[in-house]
Design a protein around this motif. Structure first.
Motif, PDB file in Angstrom:
ATOM      1  N   CYS A 118      53.770  -9.643   6.711  1.00  0.00           N
ATOM      2  CA  CYS A 118      52.392 -10.065   6.452  1.00  0.00           C
ATOM      3  C   CYS A 118      51.453  -8.918   6.069  1.00  0.00           C
ATOM      4  CB  CYS A 118      51.811 -10.798   7.655  1.00  0.00           C
ATOM      5  SG  CYS A 118      52.975 -11.869   8.515  1.00  0.00           S
ATOM      6  N   CYS A 177      49.812  -8.123   2.502  1.00  0.00           N
ATOM      7  CA  CYS A 177      48.594  -8.806   2.042  1.00  0.00           C
ATOM      8  C   CYS A 177      47.470  -8.739   3.079  1.00  0.00           C
ATOM      9  CB  CYS A 177      48.883 -10.267   1.723  1.00  0.00           C
ATOM     10  SG  CYS A 177      50.124 -10.476   0.453  1.00  0.00           S
ATOM     11  N   HIS A 178      47.818  -9.010   4.355  1.00  0.00           N
ATOM     12  CA  HIS A 178      46.754  -9.125   5.362  1.00  0.00           C
ATOM     13  C   HIS A 178      46.334  -7.782   5.946  1.00  0.00           C
ATOM     14  CE1 HIS A 178      46.433 -13.495   5.499  1.00  0.00           C
ATOM     15  NE2 HIS A 178      47.748 -13.533   5.347  1.00  0.00           N
TER      16      HIS A 178
END
Ligand code: HEC
Ligand code: HEC
Length: 299
Positions: free
Chosen positions: A128, A131-132
């Motif tokens: 993740c 992107c995060h």
């Protein structure tokens, strides 16, 4: 383990390699002997080119046998071998991955919350952060800010800007500011948004810091209930249409995060990938990463 010989592709490669090595040795020995014994005299044909004549010696019997063998093998493999055995490497890979996942889930099925969160953190780091971001804040708006997910601030943002791409029957939630203004006046728009956000948090068992959920409930009944249902479970005004809009009673909980991971979101910020399609996360891994995300959120 230094070699994975229980893999069919590796076994085939091994057997073929051994056959090739043996064949090479035999052929080299044969050629060497032939070079030593043979005389250069080969009967020549009539066709010559630049003084080079076509040789008339017959093609070796071995070549004919290999050709016939290959043709027979071809028909056998297409019509008998493959349909009966029906093995292929991709299926074997999928099978091995799913067995691995089952074993993994079996080993960790009784993991406690802390173990899940620790496991979830490493999955988050692998899957993740690209992107995060490492902190989950979404890298300046490249992806959703997960630190705010489920908070008053995030819900207020959804009410002001709307949301789309989660795949419900209602494809999009339009901004709700106009509707709130129309029913409750322009003066206290911010207050009304905070209050209904607080009410939405209450629906999923959270407590808001600013808004007043009791006042928010009035806004909810007037503006949001038509889509999110009287109980807020996303089943429409009459409360009986599954998948009509988002279930706010589980909003930002583990269940909700897992649903998002399995369906993805083509929203206005960008595209959140569909991890079910990718197929790499096991049941426990979904629970682990969801536990990490939902506790990380509880600021
Ligand atoms: C026209 C129908 C409709 C109305 C009216 C509506 N919603 Fe929604 N809402 C939806 C749909 C559909 C979704 C899922 C949107 C998506 O696909 O991202 C949603 C999603 C949400 C979400 C979750 C967004 C996210 O990031 O996952 C929240 C929070 C929410 N609504 C709150 C509200 C509140 C509060 C109101 C009233 C002020 C309201 N909604 C009014 C249809 C509606
Ligand atoms: C390729 C980039 C990408 C990756 C990888 C990614 N996400 Fe997302 N994610 C996004 C984007 C973009 C959004 C915002 C979608 C929108 O609202 O437009 C989002 C939104 C979300 C949301 C909120 C959904 C909602 O209802 O608004 C959650 C929760 C989430 N991601 C969790 C995760 C988790 C957990 C992982 C790792 C397993 C992950 N994401 C991996 C890009 C990504």
């Amino acid at each position: 383990m230094w070699a994975l010989i229980n893999d069919t592709a590796t076994q085939i490669t091994l057997v073929v390699s051994v056959i090739l090595i043996v064949a090479m040795v035999i052929i080299i020995k044969y050629v060497l002997r032939h070079m030593r014994d043979s005389s250069a005299a080969v009967p020549a044909g009539e066709h010559t080119y630049d003084g080079i004549a076509e040789g008339l010696s017959p093609t070796p019997v071995g070549m004919h046998l290999i050709m016939c063998g290959l043709v027979l093998f071809f028909f056998w493999y297409i019509f008998v071998g493959y349909p009966i055995w029906s093995w292929n490497q991709a299926d074997q890979y999928d099978e091995e991955v799913s067995t691995y996942k089952q074993n993994f889930d079996e080993t960790w099925k009784n993991a406690d919350k802390n173990t899940l969160i620790a496991m979830g953190e490493s999955i988050f780091n692998a899957k993740c952060v690209a992107c995060h971001g490492y902190t989950g804040e979404g890298q300046n708006g490249m992806a959703a800010n997960l630190l705010e997910y489920g908070t008053e601030k995030h819900i207020s943002g959804v009410i002001r800007k709307g949301s789309k791409g989660l795949g419900y029957l209602i494809p999009e939630m339009p901004p709700q500011t106009v509707a709130i203004e129309a029913m409750f006046g322009k003066e206290n728009l911010d207050g009304n948004i905070n209050n209904v956000a607080a009410y939405v948090m209450q629906l999923s068992g959270r407590t808001a810091k600013h808004g007043d959920p009791a006042s928010g409930q009035k806004v909810f009944v007037a503006v949001c209930q038509s889509c999110h249902g009287p109980e807020g479970n996303g089943k429409g005004a009459a409360g009986n249409i599954p998948n009509f809009s988002k279930d706010l009673t589980t909003y930002a909980t583990d269940v909700d995060v897992i649903r998002t991971l399995q369906l993805g979101k083509k929203g206005s910020i960008g595209t959140m990938p569909n991890f079910a399609e990718e197929g790499t996360l096991s049941e426990i891994q979904y629970r682990a990463v969801a536990a990490f995300v939902s506790t990380e959120l509880n600021e």
